[in-house]
Each structure stands twice: as C-alpha cells, then as structure tokens.
Design a protein around this motif. Structure first.
Motif, short mmCIF file in Angstrom:
data_model
loop_
_atom_site.label_atom_id
_atom_site.label_comp_id
_atom_site.label_asym_id
_atom_site.label_seq_id
_atom_site.Cartn_x
_atom_site.Cartn_y
_atom_site.Cartn_z
N LEU A 58 0.80 -1.22 0.00
CA LEU A 58 0.00 0.00 0.00
C LEU A 58 0.83 1.27 0.00
O LEU A 58 0.42 2.28 -0.55
N HIS A 59 2.05 1.25 0.59
CA HIS A 59 2.77 2.49 0.85
C HIS A 59 3.29 3.17 -0.41
O HIS A 59 3.15 4.37 -0.58
N GLN A 60 3.92 2.42 -1.31
CA GLN A 60 4.62 3.04 -2.43
C GLN A 60 4.11 2.63 -3.80
O GLN A 60 4.50 3.23 -4.79
N SER A 61 3.28 1.61 -3.87
CA SER A 61 2.90 1.07 -5.18
C SER A 61 1.87 1.95 -5.87
O SER A 61 1.00 2.55 -5.23
N VAL A 62 1.98 2.01 -7.19
CA VAL A 62 0.95 2.68 -7.99
C VAL A 62 0.18 1.67 -8.83
O VAL A 62 -0.87 1.99 -9.39
N ALA A 63 0.68 0.45 -8.91
CA ALA A 63 0.03 -0.64 -9.65
C ALA A 63 0.75 -1.93 -9.26
O ALA A 63 1.80 -1.89 -8.60
N VAL A 64 0.20 -3.07 -9.65
CA VAL A 64 0.82 -4.34 -9.31
C VAL A 64 0.76 -5.31 -10.48
O VAL A 64 -0.07 -5.18 -11.39
N THR A 65 1.65 -6.27 -10.45
CA THR A 65 1.61 -7.45 -11.32
C THR A 65 1.46 -8.66 -10.42
O THR A 65 2.13 -8.75 -9.38
N VAL A 66 0.59 -9.59 -10.78
CA VAL A 66 0.49 -10.84 -10.05
C VAL A 66 1.02 -11.95 -10.93
O VAL A 66 0.75 -12.00 -12.14
N ALA A 67 1.83 -12.82 -10.36
CA ALA A 67 2.39 -13.95 -11.08
C ALA A 67 2.10 -15.22 -10.30
O ALA A 67 2.35 -15.28 -9.09
N ILE A 68 1.57 -16.21 -10.97
CA ILE A 68 1.39 -17.53 -10.39
C ILE A 68 2.52 -18.41 -10.93
O ILE A 68 2.72 -18.50 -12.14
N VAL A 69 3.27 -19.02 -10.02
CA VAL A 69 4.38 -19.89 -10.39
C VAL A 69 4.00 -21.31 -10.01
O VAL A 69 3.76 -21.60 -8.83
N GLY A 70 3.90 -22.21 -11.00
CA GLY A 70 3.50 -23.58 -10.74
C GLY A 70 2.01 -23.67 -10.54
O GLY A 70 1.23 -22.85 -11.03
N GLY A 71 1.59 -24.70 -9.80
CA GLY A 71 0.19 -24.81 -9.42
C GLY A 71 -0.72 -25.53 -10.38
O GLY A 71 -1.89 -25.72 -10.07
N ARG A 72 -0.22 -25.93 -11.56
CA ARG A 72 -1.12 -26.58 -12.51
C ARG A 72 -1.06 -28.10 -12.34
O ARG A 72 0.03 -28.69 -12.47
N PRO A 73 -2.19 -28.76 -12.07
CA PRO A 73 -2.20 -30.21 -11.94
C PRO A 73 -1.82 -30.89 -13.26
O PRO A 73 -1.96 -30.31 -14.34
N GLU A 74 -1.34 -32.11 -13.16
CA GLU A 74 -0.97 -32.90 -14.34
C GLU A 74 -2.16 -33.00 -15.28
O GLU A 74 -3.28 -33.31 -14.90
N GLY A 75 -1.94 -32.70 -16.56
CA GLY A 75 -2.96 -32.86 -17.58
C GLY A 75 -3.93 -31.69 -17.70
O GLY A 75 -4.78 -31.69 -18.60
N ALA A 76 -3.86 -30.69 -16.80
CA ALA A 76 -4.77 -29.55 -16.88
C ALA A 76 -4.41 -28.67 -18.06
O ALA A 76 -3.28 -28.65 -18.53
N VAL A 77 -5.41 -27.92 -18.56
CA VAL A 77 -5.21 -27.03 -19.70
C VAL A 77 -5.41 -25.59 -19.22
O VAL A 77 -6.33 -25.29 -18.47
N GLY A 78 -4.54 -24.70 -19.68
CA GLY A 78 -4.67 -23.29 -19.32
C GLY A 78 -4.03 -22.97 -17.99
O GLY A 78 -3.70 -23.87 -17.21
N PRO A 79 -3.83 -21.69 -17.72
CA PRO A 79 -3.20 -21.28 -16.47
C PRO A 79 -4.05 -21.68 -15.27
O PRO A 79 -5.28 -21.57 -15.31
N PRO A 80 -3.43 -22.11 -14.18
CA PRO A 80 -4.17 -22.49 -12.97
C PRO A 80 -4.45 -21.29 -12.08
O PRO A 80 -4.02 -20.17 -12.36
N ALA A 81 -5.14 -21.53 -10.99
CA ALA A 81 -5.35 -20.55 -9.92
C ALA A 81 -5.97 -19.25 -10.40
O ALA A 81 -5.65 -18.16 -9.91
N ALA A 82 -6.91 -19.35 -11.35
CA ALA A 82 -7.57 -18.15 -11.85
C ALA A 82 -8.35 -17.45 -10.73
O ALA A 82 -8.47 -16.21 -10.73
N ASP A 83 -8.87 -18.22 -9.77
CA ASP A 83 -9.61 -17.60 -8.67
C ASP A 83 -8.68 -16.76 -7.79
O ASP A 83 -9.11 -15.74 -7.23
N VAL A 84 -7.42 -17.16 -7.66
CA VAL A 84 -6.46 -16.38 -6.89
C VAL A 84 -6.19 -15.05 -7.59
O VAL A 84 -6.18 -13.99 -6.97
N VAL A 85 -5.98 -15.12 -8.90
CA VAL A 85 -5.73 -13.91 -9.68
C VAL A 85 -6.93 -12.97 -9.59
O VAL A 85 -6.77 -11.75 -9.40
N ALA A 86 -8.14 -13.52 -9.71
CA ALA A 86 -9.34 -12.68 -9.64
C ALA A 86 -9.46 -12.02 -8.27
O ALA A 86 -9.81 -10.83 -8.17
N ALA A 87 -9.16 -12.77 -7.21
CA ALA A 87 -9.26 -12.21 -5.86
C ALA A 87 -8.24 -11.10 -5.65
O ALA A 87 -8.56 -10.04 -5.07
#
Length: 376
Positions: A80-109
C-alpha cells in the motif's frame, strides 16, 4: 493464514524492468525475492510516476479453495505504501494434464482486492517454473505468451551479482542457512550462560567496555574471513549483546547500507544466530533481520525475525520490526533507528587497503550462484 514470505526487493534500488516484456519480469522474480519461488503467488508492486520501477514484492504459497480473498487481503498490506500498480504472477500450481493457467480464482481475488483500494492490476501472468525456456502466458489474452529468458542473464541477475548477493534455489534453501548448530553444542553453551547469570550480570561501565571490545574483536576477524567461534566467545558475545547499549551500537553496523562493513557485520550476526542458544539467540537474529531489512532483503529479514521470536517471544525490537515488515514500511524509514544510537561506532572497517572477505552476508561460504529446489 499468513503469507509465507513478505519482502521488499532483494536489491535495494534495482534497475528499471521493461514492463513490455513480462518474460523478463518473471525471470527476475528469484532475484527480487532472493530465492526461486514455486507453487506460489507473487505480487510485484510498481512504483514511480509511470510505474516502471519495482517496489515491494510479496510471496505466499498458493491458498486452499475458499481462502483466495483472505490471502489477497493479507498480501495487500506491504504494497500500500509506495505502489501505484501491481503485477500478479502464479508460479507452478497446474495439476498434471490440466489445460490453461491455474489458480484463476487467486488472480481474480488479488485483482478485486487491490483494485478496490486504487491499485490496478497491470499484468496477470503464469509460468510453471522459473527456468530458461519455460513457457509463460497471460491470463486474459491467450496470444500474450512466450518463453522465459535465462534467469541468470537478466538485468536483475546482473545487479544482484554485482551487489554480491546470493539468489537461493528456494525459500527452504534460504531458511536452512539459519538452522542452529548441533543441539549438544547449544546445550553446552546454554549451561555456560546459566552459570554466568547465576554469577550475576553487571550493567556498568566496565561491562559495557568489555562487551563492545568483544564484538569489535570478532567483527575484525569476520572482516578477514568467517571466524571459528569457541564456546567461550559465543557466551561472551551473547552477554555483550544482552547489554542494550551494545546491541544498539551493533544496529549502526548496518550503515552505510550495503557497504563492506555492513556486509561483514551481517555475516557475523548470521553466524551467531546459528551458534547461540535460546533465548539469547534472539539478539543476533534481530540484528541480522535489521541489516537485511534496511538493504531491502525482506525475505531474509522475515526468516530472521521468526527465529528471534521463537527464541524469545517477548523480544520487543523483534516485535517492532515484524510489525514494520508486515505493513511494508520502506527500508529507508528504518535507517534512522541505527542513526539514533548514542556513542561512537562499535567498529569500522580498516582503511589500510586490506580487502574484506567477499562472501555473501547471507551465507558465509556462498558466492552469487543460481538455485536447488523446494517449495518456495
């Protein structure tokens, strides 16, 4: 549930990162954190008028289903103190055989919580691991994708190496350097300390002089290389650091930030954190935390504070530093704590041209290298 790592940039004032190339930013995350993340959510704050410089960075393990919003709120505080914007990065987290980026609910939150306080989400990125050639992609645009450059060849890697810092292969690898020495060694030293306490610890001018001299002697040896510490020396240093005036004078060794003297002192505080029994371990661990914090390495600072508060849950300075870290207080705000210490310097590096040991302050035997592995 709390973020497993809350940190400012591993580099105190890193070079600008080209935000038009998300792959470069992802490849820089190990150097921003000080370790390689895995199965993690990383939120990178952007600062400056145009948001093109890196500010605070926070990382946490990916949350369980239903805990996404709670985690996003906890990640918000340090940004909160110095940021004017943010980037969120998810590293890993995709189960075997899944399609597309995982943890979309985390990104949305994260997007919802941060945008509710006026911090827009510039990028939402996913990468399976931080490795050269690993595929990355954006969440909202399937055409926004690419492959990571070699993380060891980024601008951030060059800045980190120039500063003499180690980027660890994982959070666990960074944490292992704080593990205490053998329990029987600590038990022997604890017994010696108990005898010293029974004999009575004096708080007088002679004790102050003796404490300062003990610290100064070992700092001079640390300048030349990592010292071997006897039981007697560890006990003597533990007694010295229990004197508030000595402890406060040791805070000032963190200045100038990133200087050769500060790096030397930080190596000693790390060594003493490993070699000192509890509860006295809290003193060197807090000095290590302070030194790491003011030079922008919040992950190490947080780990050292965990050690300090485990050793002595009532340690006041550790509690204050923990609060500062959790609220994302900029490192430069804490520099005044060392500058306010009374008395002359407890030790200054030699000025006769003698070169210090150039090992990393966060590992007495390490050189700037790349990663092992573990949950980051």
């Amino acid at each position: 549930m709390t973020p497993s790592s809350t940190t400012g940039s591993h580099i105190t004032d890193p070079a600008p990162i080209d935000l038009r190339d998300p792959g470069e930013l992802l490849a820089a995350t190990p150097h921003l954190l000080g370790f390689e993340p895995s199965d993690s959510v990383v939120v990178i704050g952007h600062r400056g008028a145009t948001g093109t410089r890196i500010g605070n960075v926070v990382r946490a393990d990916l949350p369980s289903v239903g805990e996404e919003t709670d985690l996003a709120r906890q990640l918000l505080g340090p940004l909160l103190h110095q940021s004017v914007a943010v980037t969120v990065a998810i590293v890993g987290g995709r189960p075997e055989g899944a399609v597309g980026p995982p943890a979309a609910d985390v990104v949305a939150a994260v997007g919802e919580v941060f945008e509710s306080v006026g911090l827009p989400l510039l990028h939402a990125l996913w990468v399976p691991k931080i490795r050269a050639g690993a595929p990355w992609r954006c969440y909202e645009d399937s055409c926004c994708a690419g492959h990571l450059p070699d993380p060891s060849s980024t601008v951030m890697a060059a800045v980190s190496a120039h500063a003499g810092l180690v980027t660890h292969g994982s959070r666990a690898a960074m944490e292992r350097q704080l593990h205490p020495v053998a329990s029987e060694v600590l038990a022997r030293r604890a017994a010696m300390l108990r005898r010293r306490v029974r004999d009575g610890l004096r708080d007088d001018a002679a004790s102050l002089r003796r404490g300062r001299a003990a610290v100064r002697t070992v700092l001079a040896r640390t300048w030349r290389g990592t010292p071997l510490l006897s039981d007697t020396e560890v006990v003597e240093l533990a007694v010295a650091l229990s004197i508030p005036e000595v402890r406060d004078a040791c805070l000032a060794t963190a200045l100038p930030v990133g200087g050769a003297g500060a790096m030397t002192a930080e190596r000693l505080w790390l060594l003493l954190t490993k070699h000192t029994p509890a509860p006295e371990r809290a003193q060197p661990a807090t000095l290590l935390a302070y030194s790491a914090y003011v030079r922008g390495e919040g992950a190490l600072a947080g780990m050292a504070l965990d050690v300090a508060l485990k050793a002595d849950p009532g340690h006041v300075l550790s509690q204050l530093l923990r609060q500062a870290l959790q609220h994302g207080l900029p490192p430069e705000k804490l520099v005044g704590l060392a500058r306010s210490c009374d008395g002359g310097p407890i030790w200054t590096p030699p000025e006769d041209g003698e070169s210090p040991n150039r090992s990393s302050p966060t590992d007495p035997t390490a050189r700037p290298t790349g990663p092992p592995d573990d949950a980051g």
